[in-house]
Motif scaffolding. Structure first.
Motif, PDB file in Angstrom:
ATOM      1  N   VAL A  45     -86.815  -4.993  44.241  1.00  0.00           N
ATOM      2  CA  VAL A  45     -86.184  -6.579  43.703  1.00  0.00           C
ATOM      3  C   VAL A  45     -85.119  -7.341  42.567  1.00  0.00           C
ATOM      4  O   VAL A  45     -85.002  -8.314  43.105  1.00  0.00           O
ATOM      5  CB  VAL A  45     -87.774  -7.111  42.407  1.00  0.00           C
ATOM      6  N   PHE A  46     -84.353  -6.409  42.295  1.00  0.00           N
ATOM      7  CA  PHE A  46     -83.454  -6.519  40.565  1.00  0.00           C
ATOM      8  C   PHE A  46     -82.581  -6.155  42.418  1.00  0.00           C
ATOM      9  O   PHE A  46     -81.684  -7.241  41.155  1.00  0.00           O
ATOM     10  CB  PHE A  46     -83.249  -5.074  40.197  1.00  0.00           C
ATOM     11  N   PHE A  47     -82.305  -5.660  43.124  1.00  0.00           N
ATOM     12  CA  PHE A  47     -81.445  -6.034  44.304  1.00  0.00           C
ATOM     13  C   PHE A  47     -80.885  -7.529  44.907  1.00  0.00           C
ATOM     14  O   PHE A  47     -80.209  -8.033  45.112  1.00  0.00           O
ATOM     15  CB  PHE A  47     -81.432  -4.749  45.276  1.00  0.00           C
ATOM     16  N   VAL A  48     -82.599  -7.856  45.340  1.00  0.00           N
ATOM     17  CA  VAL A  48     -82.650  -8.521  46.076  1.00  0.00           C
ATOM     18  C   VAL A  48     -82.148 -10.255  45.080  1.00  0.00           C
ATOM     19  O   VAL A  48     -81.494 -10.584  45.387  1.00  0.00           O
ATOM     20  CB  VAL A  48     -84.144  -9.153  46.748  1.00  0.00           C
ATOM     21  N   SER A  50     -80.444  -9.844  42.905  1.00  0.00           N
ATOM     22  CA  SER A  50     -78.389  -9.760  42.352  1.00  0.00           C
ATOM     23  C   SER A  50     -77.634  -9.725  42.403  1.00  0.00           C
ATOM     24  O   SER A  50     -76.597 -10.733  42.262  1.00  0.00           O
ATOM     25  CB  SER A  50     -78.480  -8.004  42.213  1.00  0.00           C
ATOM     26  N   HIS A  51     -77.703 -11.273  43.688  1.00  0.00           N
ATOM     27  CA  HIS A  51     -76.763 -11.602  44.527  1.00  0.00           C
ATOM     28  C   HIS A  51     -76.799 -13.322  43.811  1.00  0.00           C
ATOM     29  O   HIS A  51     -76.454 -13.928  44.390  1.00  0.00           O
ATOM     30  CB  HIS A  51     -77.159 -12.042  45.934  1.00  0.00           C
ATOM     31  N   GLY A  52     -77.912 -13.343  42.721  1.00  0.00           N
ATOM     32  CA  GLY A  52     -77.353 -14.729  42.205  1.00  0.00           C
ATOM     33  C   GLY A  52     -78.416 -16.345  42.770  1.00  0.00           C
ATOM     34  O   GLY A  52     -78.803 -16.957  42.167  1.00  0.00           O
ATOM     35  N   GLU A  53     -79.476 -15.702  43.880  1.00  0.00           N
ATOM     36  CA  GLU A  53     -79.737 -16.946  44.331  1.00  0.00           C
ATOM     37  C   GLU A  53     -81.182 -17.508  43.773  1.00  0.00           C
ATOM     38  O   GLU A  53     -81.756 -15.685  43.851  1.00  0.00           O
ATOM     39  CB  GLU A  53     -79.551 -16.465  45.766  1.00  0.00           C
ATOM     40  N   ALA A  54     -81.902 -18.185  43.735  1.00  0.00           N
ATOM     41  CA  ALA A  54     -83.276 -18.314  43.310  1.00  0.00           C
ATOM     42  C   ALA A  54     -84.497 -17.747  44.301  1.00  0.00           C
ATOM     43  O   ALA A  54     -83.749 -18.482  45.415  1.00  0.00           O
ATOM     44  CB  ALA A  54     -84.021 -19.620  42.673  1.00  0.00           C
ATOM     45  N   LYS A  55     -85.324 -17.064  44.141  1.00  0.00           N
ATOM     46  CA  LYS A  55     -86.224 -16.599  45.577  1.00  0.00           C
ATOM     47  C   LYS A  55     -87.200 -17.249  44.635  1.00  0.00           C
ATOM     48  O   LYS A  55     -88.203 -16.076  43.906  1.00  0.00           O
ATOM     49  CB  LYS A  55     -85.702 -15.330  46.169  1.00  0.00           C
ATOM     50  N   ALA A  80     -90.944 -10.000  31.531  1.00  0.00           N
ATOM     51  CA  ALA A  80     -91.328  -9.377  29.957  1.00  0.00           C
ATOM     52  C   ALA A  80     -89.936  -8.621  29.304  1.00  0.00           C
ATOM     53  O   ALA A  80     -90.020  -8.899  28.389  1.00  0.00           O
ATOM     54  CB  ALA A  80     -92.273  -8.565  30.195  1.00  0.00           C
ATOM     55  N   ARG A  81     -89.389  -7.790  30.290  1.00  0.00           N
ATOM     56  CA  ARG A  81     -87.653  -7.154  29.713  1.00  0.00           C
ATOM     57  C   ARG A  81     -87.078  -7.623  29.812  1.00  0.00           C
ATOM     58  O   ARG A  81     -85.270  -7.393  29.258  1.00  0.00           O
ATOM     59  CB  ARG A  81     -87.925  -6.080  31.131  1.00  0.00           C
ATOM     60  N   GLY A  82     -86.774  -9.247  30.125  1.00  0.00           N
ATOM     61  CA  GLY A  82     -85.061 -10.186  29.948  1.00  0.00           C
ATOM     62  C   GLY A  82     -84.327  -9.790  31.420  1.00  0.00           C
ATOM     63  O   GLY A  82     -83.140  -9.830  31.093  1.00  0.00           O
ATOM     64  N   ILE A  83     -84.773  -9.055  32.178  1.00  0.00           N
ATOM     65  CA  ILE A  83     -84.563  -8.847  33.375  1.00  0.00           C
ATOM     66  C   ILE A  83     -84.270  -9.766  34.557  1.00  0.00           C
ATOM     67  O   ILE A  83     -82.988  -9.469  34.852  1.00  0.00           O
ATOM     68  CB  ILE A  83     -84.142  -6.951  33.802  1.00  0.00           C
ATOM     69  N   ALA A  84     -85.589 -10.387  34.458  1.00  0.00           N
ATOM     70  CA  ALA A  84     -84.592 -12.193  34.907  1.00  0.00           C
ATOM     71  C   ALA A  84     -85.672 -13.029  34.675  1.00  0.00           C
ATOM     72  O   ALA A  84     -85.914 -12.443  33.603  1.00  0.00           O
ATOM     73  CB  ALA A  84     -85.899 -11.089  36.386  1.00  0.00           C
ATOM     74  N   LYS A  85     -85.417 -14.263  35.207  1.00  0.00           N
ATOM     75  CA  LYS A  85     -86.432 -15.405  34.805  1.00  0.00           C
ATOM     76  C   LYS A  85     -86.414 -15.774  35.757  1.00  0.00           C
ATOM     77  O   LYS A  85     -86.637 -15.965  37.000  1.00  0.00           O
ATOM     78  CB  LYS A  85     -85.150 -16.039  33.625  1.00  0.00           C
ATOM     79  N   GLU A  86     -88.187 -16.501  34.983  1.00  0.00           N
ATOM     80  CA  GLU A  86     -88.798 -16.578  36.089  1.00  0.00           C
ATOM     81  C   GLU A  86     -89.383 -18.390  36.437  1.00  0.00           C
ATOM     82  O   GLU A  86     -88.860 -18.497  35.169  1.00  0.00           O
ATOM     83  CB  GLU A  86     -90.698 -16.245  36.001  1.00  0.00           C
ATOM     84  N   THR A  87     -88.979 -19.032  37.696  1.00  0.00           N
ATOM     85  CA  THR A  87     -88.817 -20.465  37.045  1.00  0.00           C
ATOM     86  C   THR A  87     -90.269 -20.367  38.367  1.00  0.00           C
ATOM     87  O   THR A  87     -91.061 -20.326  38.985  1.00  0.00           O
ATOM     88  CB  THR A  87     -87.736 -21.443  38.649  1.00  0.00           C
ATOM     89  N   LYS A  88     -90.833 -21.477  38.147  1.00  0.00           N
ATOM     90  CA  LYS A  88     -92.163 -22.063  38.470  1.00  0.00           C
ATOM     91  C   LYS A  88     -91.527 -22.976  39.974  1.00  0.00           C
ATOM     92  O   LYS A  88     -91.049 -23.864  40.582  1.00  0.00           O
ATOM     93  CB  LYS A  88     -92.919 -23.379  37.750  1.00  0.00           C
ATOM     94  N   ASP A  89     -92.070 -22.595  41.529  1.00  0.00           N
ATOM     95  CA  ASP A  89     -91.875 -22.753  42.859  1.00  0.00           C
ATOM     96  C   ASP A  89     -93.453 -23.101  42.780  1.00  0.00           C
ATOM     97  O   ASP A  89     -94.524 -21.759  43.308  1.00  0.00           O
ATOM     98  CB  ASP A  89     -91.455 -21.898  43.393  1.00  0.00           C
ATOM     99  N   LYS A  90     -93.781 -24.489  43.688  1.00  0.00           N
ATOM    100  CA  LYS A  90     -95.318 -24.280  44.134  1.00  0.00           C
ATOM    101  C   LYS A  90     -95.435 -23.517  44.914  1.00  0.00           C
ATOM    102  O   LYS A  90     -96.868 -23.854  45.043  1.00  0.00           O
ATOM    103  CB  LYS A  90     -95.153 -25.829  44.024  1.00  0.00           C
ATOM    104  N   ALA A  91     -95.043 -23.318  45.629  1.00  0.00           N
ATOM    105  CA  ALA A  91     -95.895 -22.465  46.518  1.00  0.00           C
ATOM    106  C   ALA A  91     -96.497 -20.914  46.210  1.00  0.00           C
ATOM    107  O   ALA A  91     -96.837 -20.177  46.651  1.00  0.00           O
ATOM    108  CB  ALA A  91     -94.236 -22.298  47.704  1.00  0.00           C
ATOM    109  N   ASP A  92     -95.562 -20.850  45.006  1.00  0.00           N
ATOM    110  CA  ASP A  92     -95.794 -19.599  44.198  1.00  0.00           C
ATOM    111  C   ASP A  92     -96.825 -19.677  43.389  1.00  0.00           C
ATOM    112  O   ASP A  92     -97.107 -18.612  42.904  1.00  0.00           O
ATOM    113  CB  ASP A  92     -94.778 -18.172  44.494  1.00  0.00           C
ATOM    114  N   GLY A  93     -96.724 -21.151  43.164  1.00  0.00           N
ATOM    115  CA  GLY A  93     -97.638 -21.397  41.478  1.00  0.00           C
ATOM    116  C   GLY A  93     -97.110 -20.830  40.067  1.00  0.00           C
ATOM    117  O   GLY A  93     -98.165 -20.416  39.699  1.00  0.00           O
TER     118      GLY A  93
END
Length: 93
Positions: A45-48, A50-55, A80-93
């Motif tokens: 997940v980190f690798f995917v 790491s390219h900076g694109e929101a998925k 929770a560890r501050g390594i990624a940030k979550e955004t809300k996406d309608k497709a994933d709830g």
């Protein structure tokens, strides 16, 4: 190990699971040794990301061949560890 002597080849799944756990634990020890604050199971997940694109969770799961719930849990742990940030996406709830 008597269990494996008794079950023989039938326990291949259990033996492989133990080997996977050992390799994962060793990878985490190597990460710690080099001061990398990441769990081994997070790496795909980190690798995917790491390219900076929101998925979406779904897109990440498809790309790395993991289940949606597995990726969702990994992302939650990383957020929770501050390594990624979550955004809300309608497709994933």
């Amino acid at each position: 190990m008597d269990f494996f002597n008794q079950t023989g080849k039938m326990a291949i799944g259990s033996r492989l699971r133990m080997l996977t756990d050992k390799i994962t634990n060793d990878a985490e020890l190597i990460h710690k040794m080099y001061g990398i604050d990441i769990r081994a199971k997070w790496f795909p997940v980190f690798f995917v990301l790491s390219h900076g694109e929101a998925k979406t969770i779904t897109a990440i799961a498809k790309e790395i061949g993991h289940s949606h719930p597995s990726v969702s849990n990994i992302v939650k742990e990383m957020v929770a560890r501050g390594i990624a940030k979550e955004t809300k996406d309608k497709a994933d709830g």
